[in-house]
Scaffold this active site. Sequence first.
Site, short mmCIF file in Angstrom:
data_model
loop_
_atom_site.label_atom_id
_atom_site.label_comp_id
_atom_site.label_asym_id
_atom_site.label_seq_id
_atom_site.Cartn_x
_atom_site.Cartn_y
_atom_site.Cartn_z
N CYS A 115 0.82 -1.23 0.00
CA CYS A 115 0.00 0.00 0.00
C CYS A 115 0.84 1.27 0.00
O CYS A 115 0.33 2.35 -0.28
CB CYS A 115 -0.96 -0.01 1.18
SG CYS A 115 -2.17 -1.33 1.05
N HIS A 263 -3.54 7.31 2.46
CA HIS A 263 -3.88 6.02 1.87
C HIS A 263 -5.27 5.61 2.34
O HIS A 263 -5.62 5.76 3.52
CB HIS A 263 -2.84 4.97 2.28
CG HIS A 263 -3.27 3.58 1.92
ND1 HIS A 263 -3.69 3.26 0.65
CD2 HIS A 263 -3.40 2.45 2.67
CE1 HIS A 263 -4.03 1.99 0.63
NE2 HIS A 263 -3.87 1.48 1.84
N ASN A 293 -10.30 0.12 -0.60
CA ASN A 293 -8.83 0.19 -0.53
C ASN A 293 -8.24 -0.36 -1.83
O ASN A 293 -8.32 -1.56 -2.09
CB ASN A 293 -8.38 -0.64 0.69
CG ASN A 293 -6.86 -0.66 0.87
OD1 ASN A 293 -6.12 -0.17 0.02
ND2 ASN A 293 -6.41 -1.24 1.96
O1 UT7 Z 1 -4.12 -1.26 3.39
C1 UT7 Z 1 -3.26 -1.93 4.25
C2 UT7 Z 1 -3.46 -1.54 5.63
N1 UT7 Z 1 -4.67 -2.13 6.17
C3 UT7 Z 1 -5.25 -1.54 7.18
O2 UT7 Z 1 -4.81 -0.49 7.58
C4 UT7 Z 1 -6.45 -2.20 7.84
C5 UT7 Z 1 -6.31 -2.07 9.32
N2 UT7 Z 1 -7.37 -2.71 10.09
C6 UT7 Z 1 -8.66 -2.33 10.05
O3 UT7 Z 1 -9.00 -1.42 9.30
C7 UT7 Z 1 -9.63 -2.96 10.99
O4 UT7 Z 1 -8.94 -3.77 11.89
C8 UT7 Z 1 -10.74 -3.78 10.28
C9 UT7 Z 1 -11.70 -2.86 9.55
C10 UT7 Z 1 -10.12 -4.77 9.32
C11 UT7 Z 1 -11.55 -4.58 11.30
O5 UT7 Z 1 -12.12 -3.73 12.28
P1 UT7 Z 1 -11.96 -4.05 13.83
O6 UT7 Z 1 -12.77 -3.06 14.54
O7 UT7 Z 1 -10.50 -4.11 14.14
O8 UT7 Z 1 -12.65 -5.46 13.97
P2 UT7 Z 1 -12.04 -6.84 14.49
O9 UT7 Z 1 -11.09 -7.42 13.49
O10 UT7 Z 1 -11.55 -6.68 15.88
O11 UT7 Z 1 -13.34 -7.73 14.51
C12 UT7 Z 1 -14.47 -7.42 15.33
C13 UT7 Z 1 -15.56 -8.42 15.04
C14 UT7 Z 1 -15.07 -9.87 15.07
O12 UT7 Z 1 -16.09 -10.65 15.63
P3 UT7 Z 1 -16.04 -11.10 17.19
O13 UT7 Z 1 -14.75 -11.86 17.32
O14 UT7 Z 1 -16.06 -9.81 17.96
O15 UT7 Z 1 -17.26 -11.92 17.33
C15 UT7 Z 1 -14.93 -10.21 13.62
O16 UT7 Z 1 -15.08 -11.59 13.37
O17 UT7 Z 1 -16.08 -8.21 13.73
C16 UT7 Z 1 -16.06 -9.44 13.02
N3 UT7 Z 1 -15.85 -9.14 11.59
C17 UT7 Z 1 -16.88 -8.84 10.76
N4 UT7 Z 1 -18.19 -8.76 10.96
C18 UT7 Z 1 -18.96 -8.43 9.91
C19 UT7 Z 1 -14.69 -9.08 10.89
N5 UT7 Z 1 -14.95 -8.74 9.63
C20 UT7 Z 1 -16.29 -8.59 9.52
C21 UT7 Z 1 -17.14 -8.25 8.46
N6 UT7 Z 1 -18.46 -8.19 8.70
N7 UT7 Z 1 -16.69 -7.99 7.22
#
Ligand code: UT7
Length: 336
Positions: A115, A263, A293
Amino acid sequence: MTTRRAKISGAGFYVPERVVTNQELEALMDTTDEWIQQRSGIKERRYVSPGETPADLGQHACERALQSAGLDPQDVDMILLATLSAQHEFPGTSFFVQRRLGLEDTPCMDLRAQCTGFLYALTTANSLVRAGQYDRVLVVGCEVHSTGIDLTTEGRDVAVLFGDGAGAVVVEANEDDSDPGEIIECRLHAQGEHAKRLWIEFPSSAHQPTRIDQEAVLAKKHFPRMEGRFVFKHAVTRMPEVLQQTLSSASLKMEDVDLFLFHQANLRINEYVAGQLGIPPEKCFSNIERYGNCSAGSIPILLAEASERGLVGPGSLVCMTGFGSGFSWGSAVVRL
Ligand code: UT7
């Protein structure tokens, strides 16, 4: 005495026509429009249609960048293309773009810094032009993610974020002292320690006897894996750090900047970064809600769209900052 500098003399972008909404993803995996918008700010993204390739996107973005610079493909001395979704293992996507542009022996290469790839390529082009090696370098960020993501519930954390698209700029020598256009300062960083926090493991030339096997495919190891929270925390630390470092090396202040382009990985990351640095929302331009993204494509798409909309123009001071897999991160401040 004239000083030779390098400036961005044109920008263009291209995204595929096919719009994929969050609602469409709801039909493929256990996710909701609300979750995606709340966590990332994304409403829709673009996917290529059958038969459409990374080189198609790259070609259109390059043609538009050249048009905005008032140049023809034949004027280009080199093509530098940043991508993490190469059209083939080898040769690089840049070779296919070169052919599409009707160029016969113009040097080209792909650059892999995920990225942050566009900022790495811009920095390289800046050095090549300043040093006098080339007068005009096409710098392209180009991604087709849609053919490489796991569009099921297992892959939902990554799949909902990514979109396809390409952006390009022309980096051109500027020896006219009355023209302020300049790539003023670029800062790049990397931390291989975290390479496996956001990566695609297979195909891998480190895997024997073959780069990919059925076991890897069944385990879905050819899809991206991300430790989302870990990446998020590093992004919101590293981006403000490198942005401040870049401006300070250029003896510029935050208030001098007309537009900040971050980004487009997650709107929440960018809001957090802007908040930490006291950057007002009107000085940030985002398009993540429409394109998701696009990795190496995100920043040049943003720059091209901002200039198309008249948010920036000749003389504007623009600061671009990115973070991504590797980990890699960087920032560049340019006078258009
Ligand atoms: O471009 C390269 C750089 N990339 C980034 O900068 C991305 C950085 N990370 C992020 O943007 C965030 O971590 C995400 C948007 C990917 C995820 O958000 P989060 O608030 O960190 O969520 P999480 O991974 O902690 O997941 C929270 C919950 C989980 O469920 P439980 O364990 O709480 O039951 C996940 O399984 O959300 C669940 N989850 C989803 N639910 C619905 C993960 N993905 C999804 C989804 N839809 N697409």
